[in-house]
Motif scaffolding. Structure first.
Motif, mmCIF file in Angstrom:
data_model
loop_
_atom_site.group_PDB
_atom_site.id
_atom_site.type_symbol
_atom_site.label_atom_id
_atom_site.label_comp_id
_atom_site.label_asym_id
_atom_site.label_seq_id
_atom_site.Cartn_x
_atom_site.Cartn_y
_atom_site.Cartn_z
ATOM 1 N N VAL A 1 -2.389 -4.852 7.408
ATOM 2 C CA VAL A 1 -2.188 -3.556 6.782
ATOM 3 C C VAL A 1 -3.017 -3.491 5.506
ATOM 4 C CG1 VAL A 1 -0.507 -1.972 5.777
ATOM 5 C CG2 VAL A 1 0.121 -3.384 7.743
ATOM 6 N N GLU A 2 -3.739 -2.410 5.324
ATOM 7 C CA GLU A 2 -4.499 -2.188 4.098
ATOM 8 C C GLU A 2 -3.977 -0.930 3.411
ATOM 9 O OE1 GLU A 2 -8.680 -2.100 4.644
ATOM 10 O OE2 GLU A 2 -8.833 -4.202 5.243
ATOM 11 N N TYR B 1 -1.956 -6.700 0.899
ATOM 12 C CA TYR B 1 -0.745 -7.193 0.232
ATOM 13 C C TYR B 1 -1.042 -8.458 -0.566
ATOM 14 C CZ TYR B 1 3.935 -9.117 -0.430
ATOM 15 O OH TYR B 1 5.063 -9.650 -0.977
ATOM 16 N N ASN B 2 -1.855 -9.354 -0.023
ATOM 17 C CA ASN B 2 -2.170 -10.605 -0.731
ATOM 18 C C ASN B 2 -2.930 -10.346 -2.030
ATOM 19 O OD1 ASN B 2 -0.911 -12.194 1.179
ATOM 20 N ND2 ASN B 2 -2.773 -12.582 2.361
ATOM 21 N N ASP B 3 -3.675 -9.251 -2.102
ATOM 22 C CA ASP B 3 -4.333 -8.889 -3.362
ATOM 23 C C ASP B 3 -3.283 -8.555 -4.424
ATOM 24 O OD1 ASP B 3 -6.746 -9.143 -1.998
ATOM 25 O OD2 ASP B 3 -6.807 -7.010 -1.475
ATOM 26 N N LYS C 1 6.488 -9.828 5.214
ATOM 27 C CA LYS C 1 7.020 -10.096 6.541
ATOM 28 C C LYS C 1 5.865 -10.522 7.426
ATOM 29 C CE LYS C 1 10.296 -8.141 9.856
ATOM 30 N NZ LYS C 1 11.104 -6.947 10.215
ATOM 31 N N MET C 2 5.934 -11.760 7.889
ATOM 32 C CA MET C 2 4.795 -12.316 8.609
ATOM 33 C C MET C 2 4.583 -11.645 9.972
ATOM 34 S SD MET C 2 3.542 -14.460 6.553
ATOM 35 C CE MET C 2 2.403 -15.265 7.669
ATOM 36 N N PHE D 1 9.520 -0.834 7.950
ATOM 37 C CA PHE D 1 9.285 -1.883 6.957
ATOM 38 C C PHE D 1 7.981 -1.621 6.203
ATOM 39 C CE2 PHE D 1 7.113 -5.812 5.809
ATOM 40 C CZ PHE D 1 8.066 -6.426 5.010
ATOM 41 N N ILE D 2 6.933 -1.251 6.931
ATOM 42 C CA ILE D 2 5.624 -1.014 6.302
ATOM 43 C C ILE D 2 5.704 0.148 5.315
ATOM 44 C CG2 ILE D 2 3.261 -0.260 6.758
ATOM 45 C CD1 ILE D 2 3.382 -1.852 9.365
ATOM 46 N N GLU D 3 6.424 1.211 5.682
ATOM 47 C CA GLU D 3 6.553 2.358 4.789
ATOM 48 C C GLU D 3 7.379 1.996 3.559
ATOM 49 O OE1 GLU D 3 6.603 6.105 2.980
ATOM 50 O OE2 GLU D 3 5.209 5.084 4.333
ATOM 51 N N ALA D 4 8.459 1.234 3.749
ATOM 52 C CA ALA D 4 9.286 0.809 2.610
ATOM 53 C C ALA D 4 8.471 -0.062 1.661
ATOM 54 C CB ALA D 4 10.526 0.064 3.101
ATOM 55 N N ARG D 5 7.628 -0.932 2.213
ATOM 56 C CA ARG D 5 6.800 -1.795 1.358
ATOM 57 C C ARG D 5 5.737 -0.975 0.628
ATOM 58 N NH1 ARG D 5 3.808 -7.027 3.805
ATOM 59 N NH2 ARG D 5 2.395 -5.444 4.617
ATOM 60 N N ARG D 6 5.186 0.021 1.296
ATOM 61 C CA ARG D 6 4.204 0.887 0.618
ATOM 62 C C ARG D 6 4.831 1.585 -0.582
ATOM 63 N NH1 ARG D 6 3.069 5.840 -0.328
ATOM 64 N NH2 ARG D 6 4.938 6.534 0.767
ATOM 65 N N ARG D 7 6.028 2.106 -0.396
ATOM 66 C CA ARG D 7 6.722 2.759 -1.502
ATOM 67 C C ARG D 7 6.974 1.773 -2.644
ATOM 68 N NH1 ARG D 7 9.734 7.620 -0.431
ATOM 69 N NH2 ARG D 7 9.320 8.453 1.644
ATOM 70 N N ALA D 8 7.394 0.551 -2.287
ATOM 71 C CA ALA D 8 7.677 -0.454 -3.315
ATOM 72 C C ALA D 8 6.407 -0.854 -4.061
ATOM 73 C CB ALA D 8 8.333 -1.678 -2.681
ATOM 74 N N LEU D 9 5.293 -0.986 -3.355
ATOM 75 C CA LEU D 9 4.026 -1.322 -4.004
ATOM 76 C C LEU D 9 3.574 -0.194 -4.927
ATOM 77 C CD1 LEU D 9 2.063 -2.952 -1.034
ATOM 78 C CD2 LEU D 9 3.051 -4.122 -3.016
ATOM 79 N N LYS D 10 3.821 1.037 -4.526
ATOM 80 C CA LYS D 10 3.473 2.176 -5.379
ATOM 81 C C LYS D 10 4.304 2.153 -6.660
ATOM 82 C CE LYS D 10 3.372 7.233 -5.503
ATOM 83 N NZ LYS D 10 3.639 8.492 -4.769
#
Length: 443
Positions: free
Chosen positions: A88-89, A105-107, A131-132, A139-148
């Motif tokens: 995912v980018e 995510y690793n960045d 999440k490996m 999950f991807i959308e929740a993580r995007r929101r958290a990263l924002k």
């Protein structure tokens, strides 16, 4: 160690210790890295600027000034498949720097780790978990929101906002951003090493700083617990609106299916064939209004997710970072200082080479004394600087408290707007119900 004992420690030992620490942190590989020019801060009110200059412990920032520092958008980039697994980018767009860059995510992980290294005494928000395998869309959308939320909190944090690492992360579009980030930090110590006021932080602290710290920590803990419950209720309200939308849509579809039924009437019901035909025609028409009601309910639920739940999550992320900072202060500061023992061992070897004319026992005693005193004083100075930063971070949390009015305002407006729009649809729907009860001879 008492203040009087600290005053008796030699200043030269502290200076030598600081030089040794800085020398170990330097890396010649980072010398060629260009240093980006960070935008200048907005002009502050002269009165507040004077207050800041009079006491650097005080932060002059209001919530509006903090929010105006930057707004960063984080959007998902369409999936690309790697050699073995798809990854995912994210497209990260900074309003302040006018840049849009691609990040993985690793960045974010490398950037987060560097912030903790450079600013161990500041509120560094946590990253969402990785999440490996089996990461679904939710999950991807929740993580995007958290990263924002993470990057916006960092971009609006006063010390972070002026650091070169932040600008690199938000504007560097070349290959291997992780290496660039690491290179930019290799020749730099942490904030204590670079801050001119670090060794004088104790002079600005109030006498009852420990009591204030305990009271502030308890207050923030209580605020966090209350906002956690508010967020939980807000999530349930938004979820109910979305569930209500799904139920309304299904309700309308069932009415449409009933009106579209082609099963012939039995002979004993032939007298009512005209009534059933009119009823079916009316039922088919009602599905349009119910679809519109479903759309309005879904819009309200999404609006409350974005404007209410996300703002509550943003504030909770900030409060959690403060709680994490308090734990680092109590448990991690001493651990951090233990690393100084190894660094100051360099001083012992330098002194051994410098003092040749004395007995080994005397040399060893002199070395041990200087190293011990410089290490202890550095630890004391770091402890005071940690309290200094905690005092400022507490002010930063309180500067965000007016978010409460923003959140409540968004919730009230969403409810008013949502109920108003749905009420209009219900009003438009009501006249159509009369035909359901009107037979061919009805007036």
């Amino acid at each position: 160690m008492t203040g009087g004992a600290m005053d008796r420690l030699p200043a030269a030992a502290v200076a030598a210790a600081t030089e040794a620490e800085a020398a170990e942190e330097q890396d010649p590989l980072a010398a060629d890295l260009p240093v980006p020019q960070v935008n200048e801060q907005r002009d502050l009110d002269p009165g507040r600027m004077q207050m800041l200059q009079g006491n650097p412990l005080l932060l002059p920032h209001s919530l509006q000034e903090l929010l105006a520092k930057d707004t960063v958008q984080v959007a998902l980039v369409p999936e690309r498949k790697g050699l073995f697994l798809k990854h995912v980018e994210y497209e990260v767009s900074s309003q302040r720097f006018g840049a849009s860059v691609s990040r993985r995510y690793n960045d974010f992980v490398v950037f987060h780790d560097l912030l903790l290294q450079k600013f161990p005494y500041r509120m560094v928000p946590a990253l969402p978990p990785k999440k490996m395998l089996g990461a679904d869309r939710e999950f991807i959308e929740a993580r995007r929101r958290a990263l924002k939320r993470f990057i916006n909190l960092v971009a609006r944090h006063p010390p972070f906002s002026e650091d070169v690492v932040l600008k690199l992360f938000l504007s560097f579009s070349g290959p291997d951003v992780q290496s660039k980030l690491k290179e930019s930090a290799q020749c730099m110590g942490d904030e204590f090493t670079n801050c001119k006021l670090a060794t004088r932080a104790k002079d600005f602290l109030p006498a009852d700083i420990q009591t204030q710290f305990a009271v502030s920590r308890e207050l923030i803990r209580n605020v966090y617990n209350s906002f956690y419950k508010l967020r939980d209720r807000a999530e349930r309200i938004a979820s109910r609106a979305i569930d209500n939308a799904a139920d309304l849509l299904i309700f309308g579809k069932e009415l449409s299916a009933l009106g579209s039924d082609t099963t012939p009437l039995p002979s004993w019901a032939a007298l009512h064939s005209s009534t059933w035909g009119s009823l079916k025609q009316a039922l088919k028409g009602l599905s349009v209004e119910f679809a519109l009601l479903a759309d309005k309910a879904a819009q309200q639920g999404k609006k409350e997710e974005n404007d209410v739940v996300e703002k509550l999550n943003l504030f909770l992320d900030l409060l959690q970072s403060y709680k994490d900072l308090c734990e680092r202060h109590e448990k991690g500061v001493l651990h951090k200082h233990q690393r100084a023992l190894h660094k100051y061992s360099l001083m012992r070897r330098q002194m051994s080479a410098a003092v040749h004319g004395q007995q080994p026992e005397a040399v060893q005693q002199l070395e041990s004394r200087i190293v011990e005193e410089s290490t202890i004083q550095t630890m004391e100075l770091r402890h005071a600087f940690s309290l200094y930063c905690l005092h400022q971070e507490t002010q930063l949390v309180h500067a965000h408290l007016p978010l409460t009015s923003h959140i409540l305002g968004a919730f009230v407006n969403s409810q008013i707007q949502g109920h108003k729009e749905m009420s209009k649809v219900w009003d438009d729907l009501k006249p159509k119900l009369h035909c359901l009860f009107a037979g061919p001879n009805s007036t």
